[in-house]
Motif scaffolding. Structure first.
Motif, mmCIF file in Angstrom:
data_model
loop_
_atom_site.group_PDB
_atom_site.id
_atom_site.type_symbol
_atom_site.label_atom_id
_atom_site.label_comp_id
_atom_site.label_asym_id
_atom_site.label_seq_id
_atom_site.Cartn_x
_atom_site.Cartn_y
_atom_site.Cartn_z
ATOM 1 N N GLY A 81 59.847 35.488 53.957
ATOM 2 C CA GLY A 81 59.650 34.544 55.194
ATOM 3 C C GLY A 81 58.243 34.026 54.923
ATOM 4 O O GLY A 81 57.518 33.145 54.507
ATOM 5 N N GLU A 82 57.471 35.111 54.836
ATOM 6 C CA GLU A 82 56.540 35.774 54.792
ATOM 7 C C GLU A 82 55.633 36.527 54.187
ATOM 8 O O GLU A 82 56.678 37.944 54.080
ATOM 9 N N SER A 83 54.429 36.529 53.363
ATOM 10 C CA SER A 83 53.765 37.367 52.363
ATOM 11 C C SER A 83 52.805 38.135 53.919
ATOM 12 O O SER A 83 51.982 37.759 54.054
ATOM 13 N N ARG A 84 53.435 39.482 53.108
ATOM 14 C CA ARG A 84 51.659 40.489 53.757
ATOM 15 C C ARG A 84 51.273 40.788 52.681
ATOM 16 O O ARG A 84 50.467 41.516 52.980
ATOM 17 N N TYR A 85 50.723 40.003 51.395
ATOM 18 C CA TYR A 85 49.894 39.968 50.667
ATOM 19 C C TYR A 85 49.105 39.290 50.971
ATOM 20 O O TYR A 85 48.203 38.220 50.999
ATOM 21 N N THR A 86 47.421 39.720 51.264
ATOM 22 C CA THR A 86 46.012 39.489 51.616
ATOM 23 C C THR A 86 44.777 39.462 50.301
ATOM 24 O O THR A 86 43.711 38.928 50.945
#
Ligand SMILES: Cc1cc2nc3c(=O)[nH]c(=O)nc-3n(C[C@H](O)[C@H](O)[C@H](O)COP(=O)(O)O)c2cc1C
Ligand code: SF4
Ligand code: FES
Lengths: 442, 767, 160
Positions: free
Chosen positions: B122-127
């Protein structure tokens, strides 16, 4: 030429001629048992050669430790296609510098090993793939090959045995991935060093689409001794399931770094304390990587009672690897060490598959930021998680090579990662200046 | 057939032939294993790792795209571990993806979008920061946006393997890996756009289509390309009565996924500003726009008047109008205008081939045969440029089945890179016919008494790797003998080292070729207009002497050249190659004669400079543009183009396919309708029958030999016409046969009005 | 393009080292040897090598851009390569690198204005037991300290 004093604790089989005057010349080699094993092998049946190699319990010295005799037996000897012998002299695993001394000091031992492999699988041509940075070794190798041709140890009808063999040195040009066997073959064919889909393995479809024996330099170098003294004698030097000696590179924080030939099963503590002369500046061991930077790291505690062999290492969930021992003292910043290791794998990823290409780069970005003080608590889990998401899912083992240190560093040195959360600069950084402010476990 | 291998996938028993990949076995059984890099027909990559599945007894997840089925194998594609692998693979992929879906051309057809929706997190952990690089234009039709690229290498493979062009490659490594064009900052290639269509994401976009619309806003009409004779199916995406893009998205038709630049992009002649939108009539020596009613009335009056006065007519038809139009036209000429002066520009001597094949069954090859037969001999044509689909088929055959290719051509051809034998013949294309034609006579000994002493062949080019090369354009290592099958590579070049040494003497080389051919189990011979008349007869004798089954393709130029011949736009025949038994004028004779009426439908016979002297007669021209011929006309009737009408066309291999109207014509009418209106105006419509394409087709199917094709086949794909070999021989006038040898960037009149074809650099580089 | 007789001889030997039809195999070593003589991978060199081994210039480009020792831009007469990988790092290889950058006033893969010296931070080069190590062109220098590096650079620039 030798870069370090030999140690009395060494068992000198492959390195027996090291240090002799003119050790690389064919005359020196011939004067000290040189090419006798080839003569003996030429009188044996191919199956007998392979049998002796099997008996010797020789396992590949390139890192994976696959039994060499078994690998040779996979070559379809009766295939109508030509067969090739390829030597992996790409030596790029951080912490490893043993093939270099083997070629530099005794290239004819390697040639003899290759010739015996040729006899065993009915191959008549071979290539020594040497990493581009080792330009001087290309010259050493070409000189030795020239001598061997001149004296009839290469070429047509070698020494009247009726066996023909041509050998060539081939240079790489800077790519760790070309050490991976199938990428090496691609590189040898003038292509980008991208691994091949396996199976088929090189033994069946290798160089130029032909059956190929591909081994590490050290593996071939062990073969003359095996044939000369018999597989059993070689096996007896090691531990029950792995025979012989291992060229071991002591590197990192160690008083007497160098390449030493130690029998398999040599105790780690003795290796560090006695062979390597202990850790400099009176510091203590914090961690050790036993076989090149791709192996999971061991804590000082885990090193207790360990021996340098495949089983002891796998019992500790790490690997003997290539024999590149990296010793880290108690002032080492483990975050920085991992960051540097990951920078390497990100730089060397061939870019073919998604998890390796993107995973190593993501890890690199996080770790650089983290080490510089920009980390968050959730990053710590994320780092380990990225490693786990890569592990076992990449196209070739390079992804694993990056994942294994990542997972083990985060697991075993989590508190150091947490220490970094406190802010900049890296809490361990000043230790690098040799000022003994922190003395961790003392 | 080999025994089927039994395995289970997700608990479901599945059977597949040995060697089938698990990913395909699953697909056949109705289970989808996601994949980016796997692409049927191209080499395996195992790079995207989306297809990882669990296999019992295997320690790690395996890539279903490289794993062949095995007896008793147990595969699981939906376990938590597999789901996690997919999920995290997508997470990895999206780390450096710009996620600019709202402005991306691929939105709605993007495989990455679909997969993320189905399998992603659902959501990327890539920041971390993403790498931005500006979009690049590789050519007028190809744009590349590197950050969107997921490095599946499909584009590189289709260009290298599928097209044999090798214009795309991968440079750098690791995360810096990037798709790169062959000329540093731009592409020089076939400009076929296959790379764009095959790209699963919006990394490669089309200069023609980009930012114009969204896939779901278009209507998709599958029709047949209007350009060369190969007859590729192209699906036109239309919106607001405009054609916005062409592709073959459902991979139907004879071409599967193949299309060249013409099929994919060169539909753009249809809205060229110079398109005629109203009839023109000569008033005071000048052409002026008039109403349809006035123009039709003038034509009908003239026709009727001439008929009544016993005047002379000439009718010139077209090789890109439909079968129905051609049939109706010849019927009109013969039955209404009572003339046998009917002809068109002939581009291949099909009639001579059919004559030579008298008494033989099924000796014409189809496009599919080029992919399936074991050996192919190409004579004369540069197939890759002139018949891109046929070349694509042969190449795929080489890649997938190791077919043996042979090429005897005047210049270097793409097939040299993987042919068994390539022989360069000196001089013009027609020499190919002559040189090979000498062989069946077995006079070779007599003609090879000295180098260059050959009466028929003349001094042939010696087949060695360097011969002919310095003067020939192109790379100096252009091979003359192919590399054979072992090292042939559809991409890249041939190095002299890789070239098999052939006999050094030209005629010995032809003999060598003959020996190689004799050893083949079967053969397809593809020949161009360098073979006509007697040469074809000798070619068939030559092939007969090989003692193996041979099929033939006689190359013709335009989208319906074959149909024009089949429907008898010639004085010699009636439809279905029935001898007409009547004298009649050919094109050149009609132009030279002072006929009372000359009626030209979709042709431009006065294109050549100097052919422009208007006879005293009345000239009626139906065309899309004011061509050189139309400029001479008394009445010009604006015609619809192929994309604006229904009907059927017959391709070079005799396969009939349907044209479907994609857009309405502005002011113009389909030629059939124009002819019908003329007939109605003349009061002869009843005699000719209705001018509805479907009804004319019914008549063709019922009356024209070879065209009794099954209707369902025609409805969904290509229907092979039946060969009409054998009939009382009749003169075929081989000297009238002349191919234009249009390359990839030319296409007669249509090509002149295609902006795309004129915009690409290669147009200027090509001959 | 003309090369020195030595390089030509090398090429000839290389092209003969591989089975028939496999001349492409010579590509990587040929590029490296040619770079040593020409200085960098020029367009002209790429075209020439492409012809000699029978591939397209694009294929040469694909290959050369993969290997880290092959450069499109010329490096200095003395290409100083400093390893900062793990074994060297543990022996202050990173400090050595910083020192070199400061002293020469250039960064990674940059060349001093006089074209004499270039710097590259390299990955492990197989000198781990003699760390920290550097390579100047193809010559290894082991157990390097900032002081030793200064001496070395001095001697290089003096040698000209
Ligand atoms: C990424 C990667 C790098 C490798 N690098 C080397 C290397 O530099 N030298 C080497 O001998 N083996 C290397 N290997 C191992 C080889 O793939 C191969 O297993 C080995 O050369 C086989 O020889 P052996 O059985 O004698 O060990 C590498 C493997 C991987 C996956
Ligand atoms: S450009 Fe498209 S098709 Fe080509 S490799 Fe990249 S993502 Fe795949
Ligand atoms: S489809 Fe199997 S790895 Fe891409």
């Amino acid at each position: 030429m030798l870069y370090n004093e030999p140690s009395p604790l060494e068992t000198k089989v492959l390195s027996r001629r090291f240090g002799a005057p003119n050790s690389a010349s064919i005359d020196t080699y011939l004067a000290d048992q040189g090419y006798q094993a080839f003569r003996k092998a030429a009188g044996m049946k191919p199956e007998e050669i392979i049998e002796q190699v099997k008996i010797s319990n020789l396992r590949g010295r390139g890192g994976a430790g696959f039994p060499t005799g078994m690998k040779w037996s996979f070559v379809p000897r009766t295939s109508p296609k030509p067969k090739y012998i390829v030597v992996n002299g790409d030596e790029s695993e951080p912490g490893t510098c043993k093939d270099r001394v083997l070629i530099e000091n005794d290239p004819h031992q390697l040639i003899e090993g290759v010739l015996i492999a040729g006899l065993a699988v009915d191959a008549h041509a071979g290539y020594v793939y040497i990493r581009g940075e080792y330009r001087y070794l290309i010259e050493v190798m070409e000189k030795a090959i020239g001598e061997a041709y001149a004296k009839g140890w290469l070429g047509k009808n070698i020494q009247g045995t009726g066996f023909d063999f041509d050998l060539y040195a081939h240079s790489g040009a800077g790519a760790y991935e070309c050490g991976e066997e199938s990428a090496l073959l691609e590189s040898l064919e003038g292509k980008r060093g991208i691994p091949r889909i396996r199976p088929p393995f090189p033994a069946v479809v290798g160089a130029f689409q032909c059956p190929t024996v591909l081994n590490n330099v050290e593996t071939y170098c062990a073969v003359p001794a095996i044939i000369r003294d018999g597989g059993a004698a070689f096996a007896a030097l090691g531990v029950p399931k792995a025979g012989g000696t291992k060229m071991t590179c002591l590197t990192g924080n160690i008083n007497k770094p160098g390449v030493y030939e130690l029998r398999l099963g040599f105790p780690v503590a003795q290796m560090i304390e006695e062979v390597g002369g202990g850790i400099p500046r009176g510091r203590r061991l914090k961690a050790m990587i036993p076989g090149g930077s791709s192996c999971p790291v061991l804590t000082a505690k885990e090193c207790e009672g360990a021996t340098m062999d495949y089983d002891s290492m796998s019992a500790r969930k790490t690997m003997l690897g290539s024999g590149g021992v990296i010793v880290m003292d108690d002032q080492t910043c483990m975050v920085k060490a991992l960051m540097r290791i990951i920078r390497f794998y990100a730089h060397e990823s061939c870019g073919w598959c998604i998890p390796c290409r993107e995973g190593t780069t993501w890890l690199r970005k996080i770790l650089v930021r983290f080490h510089e003080g920009g980390g968050t608590r959730s990053d710590i889990d994320l780092i380990g998680d990225i490693g786990k998401n890569m592990l076992g899912r990449t196209f070739c083992p390079l992804g694993d090579a990056a994942a294994m240190p990542t997972i083990s560093f985060v697991e075993k040195f989590r508190e150091e990662f947490e220490d970094h959360l406190a802010g900049k600069p890296c809490p361990y950084e000043h230790a690098d200046h040799g000022i003994e402010v922190l003395s961790l476990s003392r | 057939m080999a025994d089927l291998v039994k395995l289970t996938i997700d608990g479901k028993p599945v059977q597949a032939p040995p060697g089938t990949l698990v990913i395909d076995a699953a697909k056949t059984a109705g289970m989808e294993i996601p994949a980016f890099c796997y692409y049927e027909g191209l080499t395996l990559q195992a790079a995207c790792r989306m297809c990882l599945v669990e296999v019992e007894k295997m320690p790690k997840l395996m890539t279903a795209c490289t794993l062949p089925v095995a007896e008793g194998m147990v595969v699981r594609t939906e376990t938590p571990e597999v789901a996690a692998a997919r999920k995290y693979m997508l997470e990895f992929l999206l780390t450096n993806h710009p996620l600019d879906c709202p402005v991306c051309d691929k939105g709605g057809e993007c495989e990455l979008q679909d997969m993320t929706f189905r399998y992603g997190v659902g959501e990327s952990r890539y920041t971390e920061e993403k790498v931005h690089t500006p979009e690049k234009q590789y050519s007028p039709v190809v744009f590349f946006d590197a950050p969107r690229c997921i490095l599946c290498y499909r584009c590189v493979r289709i260009c290298n393997e599928g097209l044999g062009v090798g214009a795309l490659g991968v440079v750098y490594r690791g995360v810096g890996s990037e798709i790169a064009p062959n000329k540093g900052d731009h592409l020089e290639c076939d400009e076929c756009g296959a790379c764009i269509d095959i790209c699963p994401v919006g990394a490669l976009t089309s200069g023609i289509y980009r930012y114009k619309t969204r896939p779901w806003e278009m209507t998709h009409v599958a029709t047949i390309c209007a350009h060369c004779a190969d007859g590729c199916r192209t699906t036109l995406g239309t919106r607001n009565n405009q054609i916005i893009r062409g592709n073959n998205r459902d991979r139907s038709g004879v071409n599967g996924e193949f299309l060249c630049i013409k099929g994919r992009y060169a539909f753009d002649f249809y809205d060229h500003p110079e398109r005629l939108q109203a009839p023109l009539m000569r008033v005071d020596g000048k052409l002026e726009e008039v109403s349809w009613a006035r123009a039709l009335e003038a034509v009908a009056q003239k026709f009727n008047g001439t008929l009544a006065a016993g005047g002379s007519f000439g009718v010139i038809g077209s090789n890109h109008t439909t079968n129905e139009e051609n049939y109706y036209l010849q019927k009109f000429a013969r039955e209404v205008l009572k003339t046998n002066n009917i002809d068109h520009h002939r581009t291949g001597d099909v009639a001579a081939l059919l004559d030579a094949l008298s008494g033989k069954e099924a000796a014409l090859a189809t496009a599919a045969d080029l992919y399936q037969r074991k050996a192919i001999l190409i004579l004369g044509a540069d197939l890759a440029l002139e018949h891109p689909l046929l070349s694509f088929q042969a190449r795929a055959n080489y890649r997938h089945h190791q077919a043996h290719l042979y090429a005897v051509t005047p210049g270097p051809v793409r097939e040299d890179k993987y042919s068994v034998v390539s022989i360069r013949v000196g001089g013009p294309a027609a020499k190919v016919g002559g040189d090979l034609g000498v062989i069946p006579g077995r006079d070779v000994g007599a003609v090879t008494t000295g180098p260059g002493a050959a009466p028929v062949g003349g001094p042939g080019v010696v087949p060695n790797p360097n011969a002919g090369a310095p003067s020939a354009p192109g790379p100096r290592w252009a091979p003359v003998t192919g590399p054979g099958i072992a090292t042939g590579d559809p991409s890249g070049f041939c190095h002299p080292h890789n070239v098999e040494a052939g006999p050094g003497d030209y005629f010995a080389a032809l003999e060598h070729l003959r020996e190689r051919l004799k050893a083949e189990p079967e053969l397809v011979i593809v020949f161009d207009d360098s073979f006509k008349g007697q040469d074809i007869k000798r070619l068939v004798e030559y092939a007969d002497s090989l003692g193996i089954p041979v099929k033939y393709i006689c190359l013709v130029d335009y989208s319906n050249s074959r149909g024009a011949l089949d429907m008898a736009l010639t004085p010699e025949f009636l439809p279905g190659y029935q001898p007409s038994g009547q004298p009649g004028m050919r094109v050149d004779e009609m132009l030279a004669a002072k006929l009372d009426v000359l009626w030209v439908v979709g042709a431009n016979p006065c294109k050549a400079p100097g052919a422009g002297d208007r006879g005293p007669g009345f000239v009626v021209v139906q065309d899309m543009f004011l061509t050189e011929t139309a400029k001479l006309a008394d009445v010009v009737l604006p015609a619809a183009c192929a994309y604006e009408k229904n009907g059927t066309v017959t391709n070079v291999t005799g396969e009939v396919q349907r044209l479907k109207c994609a857009v309405g014509a502005m002011g113009a009418k389909p030629d059939l309708e124009i002819m019908g209106f003329i007939a109605r105006e003349m009061g002869v419509a009843a005699a000719l029958g209705p001018w509805l394409p479907d009804l004319v087709l019914e008549e063709i199917r019922a009356t024209v030999r070879g065209y009794d094709v099954p209707a369902p086949a025609l409805a969904f794909g290509a229907a092979q016409t039946r060969p009409v070999n054998g009939r009382p021989s009749s003169e075929t006038r081989p000297e009238l046969v002349r191919s234009e040898h249009n390359g990839l960037f030319d296409s007669g009149t249509l090509g002149r009005y295609s902006r795309v074809l004129n915009s690409v650099l290669e147009k200027r580089l090509s001959r | 393009m003309t090369f020195s007789p030595q390089l030509e001889a090398r090429f000839e030997k290389l092209l003969k080292s591989y089975p028939p039809g496999r001349q492409r195999s010579a590509l990587v070593p040929m590029l490296l040897y040619a770079q040593d003589e020409v200085g960098s991978m020029t367009d002209e060199l790429i075209d020439e090598v492409a012809q000699r081994v029978g591939v397209t210039p694009l294929q040469v480009n694909e290959v050369l851009s993969y290997y880290s020792m092959l450069h499109r831009k010329p490096m200095g007469k003395y290409h100083v390569q400093i390893c900062t990988n793990i074994s060297c790092l543990l022996n202050d290889g990173d400090k050595l690198w910083e020192h070199a950058c400061k002293r020469l006033g250039i960064g990674n893969k940059e060349v001093t204005p006089d074209g004499q010296v270039s710097l590259e931070e390299v990955e492990c080069m197989g000198a781990c037991s003699w760390a920290p190590a550097i390579q100047v062109n193809y010559d290894f220098h082991h157990f390097i300290t900032p002081e030793k590096l200064d001496q070395l650079l001095d001697s290089l620039t003096k040698k000209q």
